[in-house]
Design a protein around this motif. Structure first.
Motif, PDB file in Angstrom:
ATOM      1  N   TYR A 149       0.631  -1.589  -0.272  1.00  0.00           N
ATOM      2  CA  TYR A 149       0.063  -0.022  -0.183  1.00  0.00           C
ATOM      3  C   TYR A 149       0.934   1.435  -0.200  1.00  0.00           C
ATOM      4  O   TYR A 149       2.009   1.243   0.377  1.00  0.00           O
ATOM      5  N   PRO A 150       0.413   2.054  -0.443  1.00  0.00           N
ATOM      6  CA  PRO A 150       0.863   4.104   0.174  1.00  0.00           C
ATOM      7  C   PRO A 150       0.933   4.272   0.792  1.00  0.00           C
ATOM      8  O   PRO A 150       0.074   4.046   1.151  1.00  0.00           O
ATOM      9  N   MET A 151       2.137   4.852   1.037  1.00  0.00           N
ATOM     10  CA  MET A 151       1.663   5.398   2.510  1.00  0.00           C
ATOM     11  C   MET A 151       2.371   7.085   2.718  1.00  0.00           C
ATOM     12  O   MET A 151       3.677   7.177   1.439  1.00  0.00           O
ATOM     13  N   ILE A 152       2.285   7.985   3.101  1.00  0.00           N
ATOM     14  CA  ILE A 152       2.913   9.619   3.493  1.00  0.00           C
ATOM     15  C   ILE A 152       3.647   9.127   4.013  1.00  0.00           C
ATOM     16  O   ILE A 152       3.785   9.309   5.689  1.00  0.00           O
ATOM     17  N   GLU A 153       5.522   9.818   3.384  1.00  0.00           N
ATOM     18  CA  GLU A 153       6.010  10.051   4.721  1.00  0.00           C
ATOM     19  C   GLU A 153       6.035  11.421   5.608  1.00  0.00           C
ATOM     20  O   GLU A 153       5.705  12.282   5.394  1.00  0.00           O
ATOM     21  N   LEU A 154       6.207  10.586   7.022  1.00  0.00           N
ATOM     22  CA  LEU A 154       5.715  11.812   7.427  1.00  0.00           C
ATOM     23  C   LEU A 154       6.579  12.824   7.990  1.00  0.00           C
ATOM     24  O   LEU A 154       6.535  13.819   8.567  1.00  0.00           O
ATOM     25  N   GLY A 155       7.927  12.200   8.820  1.00  0.00           N
ATOM     26  CA  GLY A 155       8.905  12.510   9.146  1.00  0.00           C
ATOM     27  C   GLY A 155       9.688  11.405   9.873  1.00  0.00           C
ATOM     28  O   GLY A 155       9.464   9.974   9.813  1.00  0.00           O
ATOM     29  N   MET A 162      -6.500   3.161  -0.369  1.00  0.00           N
ATOM     30  CA  MET A 162      -6.193   1.682  -1.224  1.00  0.00           C
ATOM     31  C   MET A 162      -4.810   0.570  -0.544  1.00  0.00           C
ATOM     32  O   MET A 162      -3.733   1.285  -0.025  1.00  0.00           O
ATOM     33  N   VAL A 163      -5.294  -0.174  -0.056  1.00  0.00           N
ATOM     34  CA  VAL A 163      -5.127  -1.694   0.900  1.00  0.00           C
ATOM     35  C   VAL A 163      -4.727  -2.789   0.468  1.00  0.00           C
ATOM     36  O   VAL A 163      -5.738  -3.093  -0.169  1.00  0.00           O
ATOM     37  N   PRO A 165      -7.915  -7.685  -4.714  1.00  0.00           N
ATOM     38  CA  PRO A 165      -8.199  -6.374  -5.434  1.00  0.00           C
ATOM     39  C   PRO A 165      -7.766  -5.374  -4.110  1.00  0.00           C
ATOM     40  O   PRO A 165      -8.430  -5.893  -2.998  1.00  0.00           O
ATOM     41  N   PRO A 166      -7.675  -3.722  -4.729  1.00  0.00           N
ATOM     42  CA  PRO A 166      -7.704  -3.171  -3.075  1.00  0.00           C
ATOM     43  C   PRO A 166      -8.588  -2.951  -2.637  1.00  0.00           C
ATOM     44  O   PRO A 166      -9.939  -2.708  -3.368  1.00  0.00           O
ATOM     45  N   ASN A 167      -8.720  -2.338  -0.939  1.00  0.00           N
ATOM     46  CA  ASN A 167      -9.364  -2.500  -1.030  1.00  0.00           C
ATOM     47  C   ASN A 167      -9.428  -0.829   0.067  1.00  0.00           C
ATOM     48  O   ASN A 167      -7.801  -0.382   0.789  1.00  0.00           O
ATOM     49  N   PRO A 168     -10.523  -0.699   0.132  1.00  0.00           N
ATOM     50  CA  PRO A 168      -9.811   1.296   0.722  1.00  0.00           C
ATOM     51  C   PRO A 168      -9.921   0.402   2.712  1.00  0.00           C
ATOM     52  O   PRO A 168     -10.746  -0.155   3.080  1.00  0.00           O
ATOM     53  N   HIS A 169      -8.168   1.357   3.263  1.00  0.00           N
ATOM     54  CA  HIS A 169      -9.120   0.540   4.511  1.00  0.00           C
ATOM     55  C   HIS A 169      -9.651   1.429   4.821  1.00  0.00           C
ATOM     56  O   HIS A 169      -9.887   2.516   5.410  1.00  0.00           O
ATOM     57  N   PRO A 170     -10.575   1.098   6.115  1.00  0.00           N
ATOM     58  CA  PRO A 170     -11.876   1.437   6.901  1.00  0.00           C
ATOM     59  C   PRO A 170     -11.031   3.159   7.854  1.00  0.00           C
ATOM     60  O   PRO A 170     -11.719   3.400   8.697  1.00  0.00           O
ATOM     61  N   HIS A 171      -9.735   3.300   8.578  1.00  0.00           N
ATOM     62  CA  HIS A 171      -9.230   3.889   8.624  1.00  0.00           C
ATOM     63  C   HIS A 171      -7.948   4.412   9.193  1.00  0.00           C
ATOM     64  O   HIS A 171      -6.988   3.767   8.332  1.00  0.00           O
ATOM     65  N   GLY A 172      -7.785   5.416  10.057  1.00  0.00           N
ATOM     66  CA  GLY A 172      -6.555   6.245   9.257  1.00  0.00           C
ATOM     67  C   GLY A 172      -5.536   5.350  10.303  1.00  0.00           C
ATOM     68  O   GLY A 172      -5.754   5.374  11.592  1.00  0.00           O
ATOM     69  N   PHE A 173      -4.171   5.135   9.966  1.00  0.00           N
ATOM     70  CA  PHE A 173      -2.707   4.803  10.708  1.00  0.00           C
ATOM     71  C   PHE A 173      -1.700   5.242  10.383  1.00  0.00           C
ATOM     72  O   PHE A 173      -1.702   5.576   9.528  1.00  0.00           O
ATOM     73  N   VAL A 174      -0.918   5.928  11.494  1.00  0.00           N
ATOM     74  CA  VAL A 174       0.592   5.845  10.837  1.00  0.00           C
ATOM     75  C   VAL A 174       1.945   4.103  11.172  1.00  0.00           C
ATOM     76  O   VAL A 174       1.475   3.703  12.414  1.00  0.00           O
ATOM     77  N   LYS A 175       3.018   3.894  10.540  1.00  0.00           N
ATOM     78  CA  LYS A 175       3.434   3.156  10.039  1.00  0.00           C
ATOM     79  C   LYS A 175       4.556   3.667  11.493  1.00  0.00           C
ATOM     80  O   LYS A 175       5.562   4.714  10.770  1.00  0.00           O
ATOM     81  N   LEU A 176       5.270   2.832  12.349  1.00  0.00           N
ATOM     82  CA  LEU A 176       6.822   3.380  12.532  1.00  0.00           C
ATOM     83  C   LEU A 176       8.058   2.360  12.076  1.00  0.00           C
ATOM     84  O   LEU A 176       7.695   1.200  11.536  1.00  0.00           O
ATOM     85  N   LEU A 177       8.537   2.302  11.382  1.00  0.00           N
ATOM     86  CA  LEU A 177      10.075   2.021  10.579  1.00  0.00           C
ATOM     87  C   LEU A 177      11.009   2.114  10.915  1.00  0.00           C
ATOM     88  O   LEU A 177      11.835   3.403  11.232  1.00  0.00           O
ATOM     89  N   PRO A 178      11.647   1.005  12.018  1.00  0.00           N
ATOM     90  CA  PRO A 178      13.181   1.517  13.183  1.00  0.00           C
ATOM     91  C   PRO A 178      14.451   1.200  12.275  1.00  0.00           C
ATOM     92  O   PRO A 178      13.505   0.839  11.350  1.00  0.00           O
ATOM     93  N   PRO A 179      14.544   2.309  12.997  1.00  0.00           N
ATOM     94  CA  PRO A 179      16.245   2.096  12.205  1.00  0.00           C
ATOM     95  C   PRO A 179      17.395   0.426  11.763  1.00  0.00           C
ATOM     96  O   PRO A 179      17.607   0.982  10.911  1.00  0.00           O
ATOM     97  N   SER A 180      16.762  -0.424  12.686  1.00  0.00           N
ATOM     98  CA  SER A 180      16.850  -0.853  12.821  1.00  0.00           C
ATOM     99  C   SER A 180      16.157  -2.138  14.002  1.00  0.00           C
ATOM    100  O   SER A 180      15.132  -1.335  14.628  1.00  0.00           O
ATOM    101  N   GLY A 181      15.763  -3.453  13.535  1.00  0.00           N
ATOM    102  CA  GLY A 181      14.893  -4.733  14.380  1.00  0.00           C
ATOM    103  C   GLY A 181      14.107  -5.361  13.737  1.00  0.00           C
ATOM    104  O   GLY A 181      14.164  -4.769  12.198  1.00  0.00           O
TER     105      GLY A 181
END
Length: 168
Positions: free
Chosen positions: A20-26, A41-42, A48-64
């Motif tokens: 899925y696409p995400m926006i880089e927040l910082g 759309m996820v 088939p892609p589906n609209p995700h029913p709620h918003g979320f943020v994802k954290l990608l740690p520098p390692s782990g």
């Protein structure tokens, strides 16, 4: 304008899993924060892609061996959902991880659980996860369950500002 990042999970055999696409927040001391507004759309594999029913943020740690999703208040079930996965690999506007089946969640009730241990055992055998990969996945799941239960950062207040930014 924020950069759009293609988030792609595969399975160990290389088959496409969630994407899925995400926006880089910082970025902050915890890692890179991405946002997905409500109805992003996820898609799982070739379904088939589906609209995700709620918003979320994802954290990608520098390692782990994980990435974490922090859901907005409209998700009544999960506050935090952590995918146990290989460390994120970046290539331009794309980030990829191999999903290792185990998930660690904190429900809105505060209960913490490790999910999909049966799938992990099945795939460990059928995909042939090397021992070091399986050990890293299990260790990460155990450590993250403790961190969620004790509300250690980034699993307490760290996501709040990023969720607020996503809402704006």
């Amino acid at each position: 304008m924020s950069r759009v990042i293609a988030v792609e999970f595969t399975k160990w055999d290389g088959s496409l899993h969630w994407h899925y696409p995400m926006i880089e927040l910082g970025r902050d001391s915890h890692g890179v924060w991405l946002g997905a507004p409500r109805h992003t759309m996820v898609q799982r594999g070739a379904e088939p892609p589906n609209p995700h029913p709620h918003g979320f943020v994802k954290l990608l740690p520098p390692s782990g061996w994980w990435s974490a999703i922090f859901n907005d208040g409209s998700d009544g079930r999960y506050e935090v959902y952590i995918d146990i996965a290989t460390p994120a690999e970046w290539a331009g506007d794309r980030v990829t991880m191999i999903d290792l089946d185990l998930d660690v969640v904190r429900y809105r009730t505060g209960e913490v659980a490790v999910l999909d241990e049966d799938e992990f055992l099945l795939h460990r055998k059928s995909f042939g996860y090397p021992d070091r990969v399986a050990d890293s996945a299990r260790t990460a799941a155990a450590q993250l369950a403790g961190a969620l239960e004790h509300r250690n950062e980034p699993f307490d207040e760290a996501a709040t500002g990023w969720l607020d930014l996503l809402e704006r």
